[in-house]
Structures are given as C-alpha cells and as structure tokens.
Design a protein around this motif. Structure first.
Motif, PDB file in Angstrom:
ATOM      1  N   MET A  60       0.831  -1.210   0.000  1.00  0.00           N
ATOM      2  CA  MET A  60       0.000   0.000   0.000  1.00  0.00           C
ATOM      3  C   MET A  60       0.866   1.262   0.000  1.00  0.00           C
ATOM      4  SD  MET A  60      -3.069   0.955   2.632  1.00  0.00           S
ATOM      5  CE  MET A  60      -4.236   2.267   2.233  1.00  0.00           C
ATOM      6  N   VAL A  61       1.964   1.227   0.754  1.00  0.00           N
ATOM      7  CA  VAL A  61       2.882   2.369   0.752  1.00  0.00           C
ATOM      8  C   VAL A  61       3.474   2.577  -0.641  1.00  0.00           C
ATOM      9  CG1 VAL A  61       5.068   3.235   1.683  1.00  0.00           C
ATOM     10  CG2 VAL A  61       3.412   2.186   3.204  1.00  0.00           C
ATOM     11  N   GLN A  62       3.743   1.487  -1.350  1.00  0.00           N
ATOM     12  CA  GLN A  62       4.286   1.622  -2.707  1.00  0.00           C
ATOM     13  C   GLN A  62       3.247   2.178  -3.673  1.00  0.00           C
ATOM     14  OE1 GLN A  62       7.461   1.452  -2.506  1.00  0.00           O
ATOM     15  NE2 GLN A  62       6.991   0.721  -0.435  1.00  0.00           N
ATOM     16  N   ASP A  63       1.964   1.931  -3.398  1.00  0.00           N
ATOM     17  CA  ASP A  63       0.925   2.596  -4.195  1.00  0.00           C
ATOM     18  C   ASP A  63       0.972   4.107  -3.972  1.00  0.00           C
ATOM     19  OD1 ASP A  63       0.137   0.171  -5.157  1.00  0.00           O
ATOM     20  OD2 ASP A  63      -1.528  -0.083  -3.754  1.00  0.00           O
ATOM     21  N   TYR A  64       1.173   4.495  -2.719  1.00  0.00           N
ATOM     22  CA  TYR A  64       1.341   5.926  -2.439  1.00  0.00           C
ATOM     23  C   TYR A  64       2.612   6.458  -3.099  1.00  0.00           C
ATOM     24  CZ  TYR A  64      -2.347   5.674   1.106  1.00  0.00           C
ATOM     25  OH  TYR A  64      -3.543   5.521   1.749  1.00  0.00           O
ATOM     26  N   ARG A  65       3.667   5.645  -3.120  1.00  0.00           N
ATOM     27  CA  ARG A  65       4.904   6.087  -3.764  1.00  0.00           C
ATOM     28  C   ARG A  65       4.706   6.222  -5.273  1.00  0.00           C
ATOM     29  NH1 ARG A  65       9.788   5.828  -1.234  1.00  0.00           N
ATOM     30  NH2 ARG A  65       9.107   4.124   0.121  1.00  0.00           N
ATOM     31  N   GLN A  66       3.890   5.349  -5.853  1.00  0.00           N
ATOM     32  CA  GLN A  66       3.575   5.474  -7.275  1.00  0.00           C
ATOM     33  C   GLN A  66       2.861   6.795  -7.554  1.00  0.00           C
ATOM     34  OE1 GLN A  66       4.329   3.830  -9.911  1.00  0.00           O
ATOM     35  NE2 GLN A  66       2.919   4.753 -11.380  1.00  0.00           N
ATOM     36  N   ALA A  67       1.926   7.152  -6.683  1.00  0.00           N
ATOM     37  CA  ALA A  67       1.256   8.456  -6.825  1.00  0.00           C
ATOM     38  C   ALA A  67       2.256   9.592  -6.656  1.00  0.00           C
ATOM     39  CB  ALA A  67       0.136   8.575  -5.793  1.00  0.00           C
ATOM     40  N   GLN A  68       3.214   9.406  -5.759  1.00  0.00           N
ATOM     41  CA  GLN A  68       4.256  10.419  -5.574  1.00  0.00           C
ATOM     42  C   GLN A  68       5.065  10.617  -6.847  1.00  0.00           C
ATOM     43  OE1 GLN A  68       7.381   9.154  -2.992  1.00  0.00           O
ATOM     44  NE2 GLN A  68       8.267  11.193  -2.768  1.00  0.00           N
TER      45      GLN A  68
END
Length: 343
Positions: A77-85
């Motif tokens: 889930m954090v990597q999904d946020y990183r993708q948005a970043q």
C-alpha cells in the motif's frame, strides 16, 4: 549617447536574467528528474521485497504468517502511495521545469531584435558624428543623418519598451513558477510521508503483537519425538538387548503367486513434472500494477473462508482468547478497504 550606454547596461541585465534562468532551471529539472527516477527504482525494489515477504510468510507458522502477510500488504500500500508520488512529481514538478528551455529560447530571440535595434541606433549616431566632423558645412547631409538617427532612436525606444515588458513578464512568471513548483514538491513529499507514517504506525503495532513463543512451541512439537514413540523405541531396544525375552516369531503365511488371469493392470498415472522454483536471477519485473490490490484479493478469499467458520472462531475467541487484542489482526490496507466499502 547617454541613452545608448544605459541601453547597453539594460541589455546586459536582460541577458544575465535569461542566462541564470536557463542555467539554474535546467539544473533543477535535471536533478528533480533524477530524484523522480530514483524514487521509481525504490518503488520497484520495495515491490520485490513485498513479493519475497509474502512468499516467505506462506512457509511459516500462524503468528509469523499473519504478521508478515500484514506487513507485505501494508508495504504494498505504501508503494501505491509512492507510485502516486512519482506521478505527481513528473506532472507538477519536472514537466513545468522542462518548458523553460523553449521559453528562454523565445526570449533570446526577442532580445536579439532589441539588440539589433540598439546597434542600428548606435550606427546612425556614429555616422552623424563622423559627418559633423568631416563636413560641418553639409547641412543637407547632416539633416538627413539626423532624421535617420531619429528613426533609429524611435525604433530603439519602442523595442526597449517591448523588451522591458517581455523580461518583466518573464521574471514574474519565473518567480511564480518557482514558488508553485517547489510548493508542489514539498506538498507531494508531505502527502507521501504522512500516509507512509500512518500505515507504518499501524504495521509496527501489528508486528509488536507477534507471539514468538507460540510459533516456537509449534516448531518444538514438530521436531520433538512424542512420548509414546520414545517408549516404543525404548522397549524395542530392551528386547534386542535380552534375546530370551523376545516373543516367538510369527508364522509366515504364504499366498499363491498371481496368475496372468488374476493380474489387474492399474491405470497409469500421469507423470508429474516438477519445475524448478524461480531464482532472483530469472525474475523479471513486469509493468507495475497495484500489489496491494492483488494481495488484498487473496486476503478477501481468505476472509470468505473465515466467514464460513465465523461461529467456531467466535466460540474459540470467547473461550481461549478472551480480551486478547491479537485474536483478530488485520493489515492497515485491509482495514482501509473495509472502511471504504462500509462508507
């Protein structure tokens, strides 16, 4: 002549403004683009870590499996946020900086026009001064030269006013872009880190609930011999040590050998082919998809199986795990999806 020299200073200031913008905005673009690529590579490495954590969790006992699967889901889930970043950095930070190359080129073209008008004015002034020195009696030639100087000065004044407006507008847009771009950069970073801290806080508390003693006891029970097996082994060893106490041998019963008519051919089983497990050298990262969604999909299947045995689980929790917060543990990603569905 004083006006001409002031225009020289003005031209140098404008050239310095464009040169600084081209230099530093280009460097900002290069560095932030590299920063974005490094962030994307970090996201890819974390995706690989998620896969390894999930695979390793499937090999362990209950406590380790639950905690590592939750960790894998939250990390995904954090990597999904990183993708948005990464996407926001590309669109809000790097893309606006890329436009400054073409912008500076257009302003330099306008500056060349202004420089040409200034040179034409300077040339006409020099021509007038030479004519006054060589032929002071030539009033007609001097008057024509003065008219040419007036026209050149008129063009230079108009060009100077336009260039002042252009450079002032360019400077205003540059300052606004610097303020907006770096404000967006800080906002993107804050959003990612705030979400990451929120997820990691839940994950850390979840990891703290891991009961090592439970898994260790299960492991000990798996590798230790049972008492009945130990007693059987001891009695067998005693019989071998004292031959007189051995029981009489059992009578061997002979069965007739099978005849061709009594033989029954068993159906041939299909041979199972075992493929070697993939090694890190053979793994290839596919185009990134949301790992948290795939892991949560697997978790939903497990949840459906758990709901079928919900009554037994409640009875077990009420008898054995009454008041234990570790009875039911979910990842932050699973709780987030559940809350969104309830809304």
């Amino acid at each position: 002549m004083t006006t001409v020299f002031s225009r020289d200073t003005q031209l140098k200031t404008m050239e310095a403004t464009l040169s600084n913008a081209e230099k530093y905005m280009g460097q900002f673009c290069t560095l932030l683009a590299a920063y974005t690529r490094k962030t994307a590579k970090l996201r890819d490495k974390a995706d690989m870590l998620v896969r390894q954590l999930h695979d390793f969790a499937c090999t362990g006992d209950a406590e380790m499996s639950i905690c590592l699967k939750n960790l894998a889901e939250d990390l995904a889930m954090v990597q999904d946020y990183r993708q948005a970043q990464v996407e926001r950095l590309e669109t809000r930070v790097v893309a606006p900086l890329k436009t400054y190359g073409d912008t500076v080129k257009a302003k330099r073209a306008d500056l060349k026009t202004f420089s040409a008008d200034r040179k034409r004015e300077l040339k006409e002034l020099q021509k007038l001064e030479v004519m006054r020195l060589k032929n002071p009696a030539d009033r007609q030639g001097i008057s024509q030269a003065e008219v040419s100087v007036q026209k050149a000065t008129s063009y230079a004044n108009r060009s100077t006013q336009q260039m002042e407006d252009i450079i002032t507008d360019f400077q205003r847009h540059k300052l606004e872009d610097i303020k907006r771009i770096f404000s967006d950069f800080i906002m993107v970073e804050m959003l990612f880190h705030a979400k990451a801290v929120e997820v990691y806080t839940h994950t850390f508390k979840n990891m703290e609930t891991m009961d090592i003693d439970k898994d260790l006891q299960v492991f000990r029970n798996r590798i230790q011999l049972s008492e009945a097996l130990l007693e059987n082994t001891t009695s067998t060893a005693g019989m071998l040590q004292y031959p007189g106490l051995n029981p009489p041998p059992l009578r061997q019963v002979r069965y007739p050998s099978p005849t061709p008519s009594t033989l029954k051919m068993a159906p041939e089983q299909p041979r199972q082919v075992c493929y070697p497990s993939p090694t890190p050298s053979t793994l290839r990262i596919q185009p990134r998809q949301s790992l948290s969604r795939s892991l949560l999909g697997q978790r939903e299947i497990e949840d459906e199986e758990e709901e079928e045995d919900e009554e037994e689980e409640e009875r077990y929790n009420s008898e054995d795990d009454l008041g234990d917060p570790r009875a039911i543990r979910r990842s932050y990603a699973a709780e987030y999806v559940r809350n969104q569905r309830q809304k």
